[in-house]
Enzyme design. Structure first.
Site, PDB file in Angstrom:
ATOM      1  N   GLY A 189       1.652   2.650  11.023  1.00  0.00           N
ATOM      2  CA  GLY A 189       2.683   3.687  10.981  1.00  0.00           C
ATOM      3  C   GLY A 189       3.290   4.052  12.320  1.00  0.00           C
ATOM      4  CB  SER A 234       4.166  -1.217  12.456  1.00  0.00           C
ATOM      5  OG  SER A 234       3.720   0.093  12.716  1.00  0.00           O
ATOM      6  CD  GLU A 248      -3.342   5.840   6.515  1.00  0.00           C
ATOM      7  OE1 GLU A 248      -3.194   5.695   5.290  1.00  0.00           O
ATOM      8  OE2 GLU A 248      -2.469   5.508   7.353  1.00  0.00           O
ATOM      9  CG  ASN A 282      -1.728   1.213   1.414  1.00  0.00           C
ATOM     10  OD1 ASN A 282      -1.828   2.030   0.489  1.00  0.00           O
ATOM     11  ND2 ASN A 282      -2.331   1.381   2.586  1.00  0.00           N
ATOM     12  CD  GLU A 321      -3.971  -2.211   7.441  1.00  0.00           C
ATOM     13  OE1 GLU A 321      -2.844  -2.447   7.004  1.00  0.00           O
ATOM     14  OE2 GLU A 321      -4.591  -1.168   7.179  1.00  0.00           O
ATOM     15  CG  HIS A 380      -6.242   2.073   4.905  1.00  0.00           C
ATOM     16  ND1 HIS A 380      -5.853   3.089   5.756  1.00  0.00           N
ATOM     17  CD2 HIS A 380      -5.193   1.220   4.819  1.00  0.00           C
ATOM     18  CE1 HIS A 380      -4.616   2.840   6.161  1.00  0.00           C
ATOM     19  NE2 HIS A 380      -4.194   1.716   5.614  1.00  0.00           N
ATOM     20  CE  LYS A 385      -0.017   3.548   4.789  1.00  0.00           C
ATOM     21  NZ  LYS A 385      -0.360   3.763   6.160  1.00  0.00           N
TER      22      LYS A 385
HETATM   23  P1  PGA Z   1       2.190   0.721   7.748  1.00  0.00           P
HETATM   24  O1  PGA Z   1       0.774   0.877   7.029  1.00  0.00           O
HETATM   25  O2  PGA Z   1       2.794  -0.575   7.260  1.00  0.00           O
HETATM   26  O3  PGA Z   1       2.981   1.919   7.282  1.00  0.00           O
HETATM   27  O4  PGA Z   1       1.935   0.714   9.203  1.00  0.00           O
HETATM   28  C1  PGA Z   1      -0.059  -0.215   6.836  1.00  0.00           C
HETATM   29  C2  PGA Z   1      -1.311   0.244   6.144  1.00  0.00           C
HETATM   30  O5  PGA Z   1      -1.712   1.396   6.349  1.00  0.00           O
HETATM   31  O6  PGA Z   1      -1.942  -0.517   5.404  1.00  0.00           O
END
Ligand code: PGA
Length: 249
Positions: A173, A210, A100, A10, A167, A98, A12
């Protein structure tokens, strides 16, 4: 871990035209027989979807989007992109729900509509679910996940292959990851809800939050997982290659 592993990258809201060639090394690696059971899916931002789809057309790597609109076709919806348009340029997957995007206002009801739009266009759905930190502290994790699964998958035909990406919002993150034993319990519970109670028998299960080249080996020990959804660490090809290699069992 199961034998057939999915690694979803991903990207982003990162990546520019310049960064496209950084995946060449990953394409080369994907041709190795050792990777026959590893399925890599790149989910770049919309601005790079078409370039990725063209570049990866004759490779083993698939491409997905990070969202699609609730309306499945084309129409007067300024600023939106439909599942039909994603399918048209060769995308096979779409990440929905997601955290976000949930922060931007996507509710379970909206996500449910987006899932309908995606499956109507034969895109494979990667549905993200996860509890917030406060919910985790209050031991509301399973309740939260159950509601997200119930509401997001409401009336969706059961034969569809749905990827459920667990998640925890507090893991994304942050470098914080649940302990293996806790993750294993939660994945087991999610599998029971999705496979046995909801009868989505073709579902697959991912962990995200993460994941990096340092913790991946330990995470592969978790039973019941079909793969990982990787954000930050997937945007650097060297780190991503390291993750891919360490996932091979
Ligand atoms: P990250 O993000 O690996 O940077 O924690 C995972 C995600 O948002 O799918």
């Amino acid at each position: 871990m199961t034998n057939n592993i999915y690694l979803i990258a991903n990207w982003k809201m990162y990546g520019s035209i310049k960064s496209v060639n950084s995946i060449n090394k990953v394409i080369q690696l994907s041709k190795k027989p050792l990777l026959k059971n590893i399925n890599i899916v790149y989910c770049p931002p919309f601005t790079l979807s078409h370039i990725f789809a063209k570049k990866l057309k004759n490779s083993k790597i698939n491409v997905g989007a990070q969202d699609c609109y609730i309306h499945h076709d084309t129409g007067p919806f300024t600023g939106n992109i439909s599942a039909k348009q994603l399918k048209n340029i060769g995308l096979k997957y779409v990440i929905l729900g997601h955290s976000e995007k949930r922060n931007d206002g996507d509710t379970n009801k909206i996500i449910n509509k987006k899932i309908f739009a995606a499956i109507k266009n034969k895109l494979k759905v990667i549905l993200c679910i996860g509890e917030k930190y406060e919910e985790n502290i209050k031991k509301l994790t399973i309740k939260t996940l159950k509601k997200q699964i119930n509401d997001c998958l409401k009336n969706i035909p059961k034969k569809n292959v749905i990827f459920i990406a667990y998640e925890p919002v507090w893991s994304i993150g942050t470098g914080l990851i649940p302990k293996n034993e806790d993750l294993e319990k939660i994945i087991k519970k999610i599998r029971t809800i999705v496979l046995k109670e909801k009868k989505f028998i073709n579902s697959k299960f991912l962990y995200g939050g993460s994941v990096n080249e340092k913790n991946i080996k330990n995470l592969t020990k978790i039973k019941g997982l079909n793969g990982f959804l990787i954000g930050g660490a997937s945007q650097n090809s060297n780190k991503f290659i390291d993750i891919v290699k360490k996932t091979i069992i």
